[in-house]
Design a protein around this motif. Structure first.
Motif, short mmCIF file in Angstrom:
data_model
loop_
_atom_site.label_atom_id
_atom_site.label_comp_id
_atom_site.label_asym_id
_atom_site.label_seq_id
_atom_site.Cartn_x
_atom_site.Cartn_y
_atom_site.Cartn_z
N ASP A 212 0.83 -1.22 0.00
CA ASP A 212 0.00 0.00 0.00
C ASP A 212 0.86 1.26 0.00
O ASP A 212 0.56 2.23 -0.69
CB ASP A 212 -0.91 0.01 1.24
CG ASP A 212 -2.11 -0.90 1.03
OD1 ASP A 212 -2.32 -1.33 -0.12
OD2 ASP A 212 -2.81 -1.19 2.02
N ALA A 213 1.92 1.24 0.82
CA ALA A 213 2.77 2.44 0.90
C ALA A 213 3.41 2.71 -0.46
O ALA A 213 3.43 3.86 -0.93
CB ALA A 213 3.85 2.24 1.97
N ILE A 214 3.90 1.66 -1.11
CA ILE A 214 4.57 1.85 -2.42
C ILE A 214 3.56 2.40 -3.44
O ILE A 214 3.84 3.36 -4.16
CB ILE A 214 5.18 0.51 -2.89
CG1 ILE A 214 6.34 0.11 -1.97
CG2 ILE A 214 5.66 0.60 -4.34
CD1 ILE A 214 6.77 -1.35 -2.09
N ASP A 215 2.38 1.80 -3.48
CA ASP A 215 1.39 2.26 -4.47
C ASP A 215 0.90 3.68 -4.15
O ASP A 215 0.71 4.50 -5.05
CB ASP A 215 0.22 1.27 -4.56
CG ASP A 215 0.52 0.16 -5.56
OD1 ASP A 215 1.58 0.23 -6.25
OD2 ASP A 215 -0.28 -0.79 -5.68
N ASN A 216 0.73 3.97 -2.85
CA ASN A 216 0.24 5.31 -2.49
C ASN A 216 1.24 6.41 -2.81
O ASN A 216 0.85 7.53 -3.13
CB ASN A 216 -0.15 5.36 -1.01
CG ASN A 216 -1.55 4.79 -0.80
OD1 ASN A 216 -2.36 4.79 -1.74
ND2 ASN A 216 -1.82 4.31 0.40
N VAL A 217 2.52 6.09 -2.71
CA VAL A 217 3.53 7.10 -3.03
C VAL A 217 3.33 7.62 -4.45
O VAL A 217 3.37 8.83 -4.71
CB VAL A 217 4.96 6.50 -2.86
CG1 VAL A 217 6.00 7.34 -3.57
CG2 VAL A 217 5.30 6.39 -1.39
N MET A 218 3.05 6.71 -5.37
CA MET A 218 2.90 7.14 -6.76
C MET A 218 1.47 7.60 -7.05
O MET A 218 1.26 8.54 -7.82
CB MET A 218 3.28 6.00 -7.72
CG MET A 218 4.72 5.52 -7.56
SD MET A 218 5.95 6.86 -7.53
CE MET A 218 5.97 7.34 -9.24
N HIS A 219 0.49 6.93 -6.41
CA HIS A 219 -0.91 7.27 -6.68
C HIS A 219 -1.27 8.62 -6.06
O HIS A 219 -1.72 9.54 -6.76
CB HIS A 219 -1.80 6.14 -6.13
CG HIS A 219 -3.26 6.38 -6.27
ND1 HIS A 219 -3.84 6.77 -7.45
CD2 HIS A 219 -4.28 6.30 -5.36
CE1 HIS A 219 -5.14 6.93 -7.27
NE2 HIS A 219 -5.43 6.65 -6.02
N LEU A 220 -1.04 8.74 -4.75
CA LEU A 220 -1.41 9.99 -4.07
C LEU A 220 -0.32 11.04 -4.21
O LEU A 220 -0.61 12.22 -4.33
CB LEU A 220 -1.68 9.72 -2.58
CG LEU A 220 -2.76 8.67 -2.27
CD1 LEU A 220 -2.87 8.45 -0.77
CD2 LEU A 220 -4.10 9.11 -2.86
N GLY A 221 0.92 10.59 -4.18
CA GLY A 221 2.03 11.54 -4.18
C GLY A 221 2.35 12.10 -5.56
O GLY A 221 2.77 13.25 -5.68
N MET A 222 2.18 11.29 -6.60
CA MET A 222 2.56 11.73 -7.96
C MET A 222 1.35 11.82 -8.88
O MET A 222 1.50 12.02 -10.06
CB MET A 222 3.58 10.77 -8.59
CG MET A 222 4.74 10.40 -7.71
SD MET A 222 5.90 11.76 -7.50
CE MET A 222 6.68 11.28 -5.96
N LYS A 223 0.17 11.56 -8.32
CA LYS A 223 -1.08 11.65 -9.09
C LYS A 223 -1.14 10.65 -10.27
O LYS A 223 -1.78 10.90 -11.28
CB LYS A 223 -1.31 13.08 -9.59
CG LYS A 223 -2.73 13.56 -9.30
CD LYS A 223 -2.91 15.00 -9.64
CE LYS A 223 -4.29 15.56 -9.37
NZ LYS A 223 -5.43 14.72 -9.47
#
Ligand code: NAD
Length: 267
Positions: A212-223
Motif C-alpha cells: 500500500d505504501a509503495i502504491d500510495n507514493v505514486m498514486h497519491l504523491g505523484m497523481k
C-alpha cells in the motif's frame, strides 16, 4: 488497400481490447487464439465491454448486435486470409511471435500489413521472420485498449513509409493518437515504465515499504491513476517480466535486471 477486415491474433487482454475497439469503429474482425474456450471467453468479455457502452448511452442495442455479428473467431490461422491487416497480440515471447509471423506470411495476401502489439521485442527481428519485412510494423496499444488513447508506432529497419502511413491511419480510424518510437528494446513506453515497476518490486523485496505504501507514493504523491504494483497486476506480472528480460538482454545494462521477487512471483 481499403481496410475493412482486421485480423487479431491472440485473444487475451490486449487482443480482446483491440478487437472491441475495431468493432466499435465499423471494422469486421477475425480473432484467433489457440483454443475455442479462450475465444468464447474473449467474445463474452467483448460483449461485456459493449454492454457498458450501451449502458452509458454511447451505442444502441442494435449497434451492439451488429458489432457482435461483425466478429468471427477461429483457432485456424489460415482463417486470417480474409484480413486486410493483421494485428498480432499473442504472448510476449519471440518464439511464439516467430511462428505466428511465418504462418501469417504464408496465409495473408502479399499487400497485407502485419502489425505486432509487442511491448518490447525488436520489430526488425520479427519482420525478418517474414518475406515482407517492409510490411511489418509495431502498433503498441495501451491497456485497457478501449480507454487509453495512445498507440506507439514502431518501424523496423525495413518498414516502408507506406506501411507506417497505413498504421497511423488505422490508429486514427480507431480513435487513437500515435507517437513514433525507434526500434530499440522497450521502445519509449516500456523503456520508461518498466524500470519504475521493477524498482517497486525491489523496494517491496527489501522491505522499504508495504504494498500500500509503495502504491500510495505514486498514486497519491505523484497523481498516477494507480500505483506501480497495481499497474503490474493490470499488465500481468508475466508480461512485465518478459519485457524486463528483453530490456536487460537487449540493452546489456544491469539496471534492467528483473527484481528477484518479480521472478519468484511469476514462477
Ligand atoms: P495474454 O497472456 O493476456 O494473451 C495472450 C494470448 O495469446 C493468450 O490468449 C494465448 O493463448 C494467445 N496465444 C499464444 N500463442 C498463440 C498463437 N500461436 N496463436 C494465437 N494466439 C496465441 O497477453 P496480453 O497481455 O494480451 O499481451 C499480448 C501482447 O500484447 C504481448 O506481446 C504483450 O507484450 C503486449 N502488450 C501487453 C500489454 C498489457 O498491459 N498486458 C500492454 C501492451 C502490449
Amino acid at each position: 488497400m481499403e481496410i475493412r477486415v482486421v485480423g487479431v491474433v491472440g485473444a487475451g487482454t490486449m487482443g480482446q481490447g483491440i478487437a472491441q475497439v475495431a468493432l466499435q469503429n465499423g471494422f469486421r474482425v477475425v480473432l484467433r487464439d489457440l483454443e475455442d474456450r479462450i475465444l468464447q471467453q474473449a467474445r463474452a468479455r467483448i460483449e461485456r465491454g459493449l454492454d457498458r457502452l450501451v449502458e452509458g448511452g454511447k451505442i444502441s442495442d442494435l449497434q451492439k448486435a451488429e458489432m457482435l455479428r461483425a466478429l468471427s473467431t477461429s483457432v485456424a490461422l489460415a482463417d486470417l486470409k480474409a484480413a486486410d491487416l493483421v494485428i498480432e497480440a499473442a504472448t510476449e515471447d519471440f518464439g511464439v511471435k516467430r511462428g505466428i509471423f511465418q504462418e501469417l506470411d504464408k496465409h495473408c495476401r502479399p499487400p497485407v500489413v502485419l502489425a505486432t502489439n509487442t511491448s518490447s521485442i525488436s520489430i526488425t527481428k520479427i519482420a525478418a521472420t517474414t518475406r515482407r519485412p517492409d510490411k511489418v510494423i509495431g502498433m503498441h496499444f495501451m491497456n485497457p485498449v478501449p480507454i487509453l488513447q495512445l498507440v506507439e508506432v514502431i518501424r523496423g529497419v525495413e518498414t516502408s513509409a507506406e506501411t507506417a502511413a497505413v498504421a497511423h491511419d488505422l490508429a486514427k480510424r480507431l480513435g487513437k493518437i500515435t507517437v513514433e518510437a525507434k526500434d530499440f528494446p522497450g521502445f519509449l513506453t516500456n523503456r520508461i515504465l518498466m524500470p519504475m515497476i521493477n524498482e517497486a518490486f525491489f523496494v517491496l523485496m527489501e522491505g522499504v515499504g508495504t504494498v500500500d505504501a509503495i502504491d500510495n507514493v505514486m498514486h497519491l504523491g505523484m497523481k498516477h491513476p494507480m500505483g506501480p504494483l497495481a499497474l503490474a497486476d493490470l499488465i500481468g506480472l508475466d508480461v512485465c517480466l518478459a519485457v524486463l528480460r528483453t530490456l536487460h538482454e537487449g540493452l546489456g545494462d544491469p539496471k534492467y535486471r528483473p527484481a528477484p521477487l518479480l521472478v519468484k512471483m511469476v514462477d
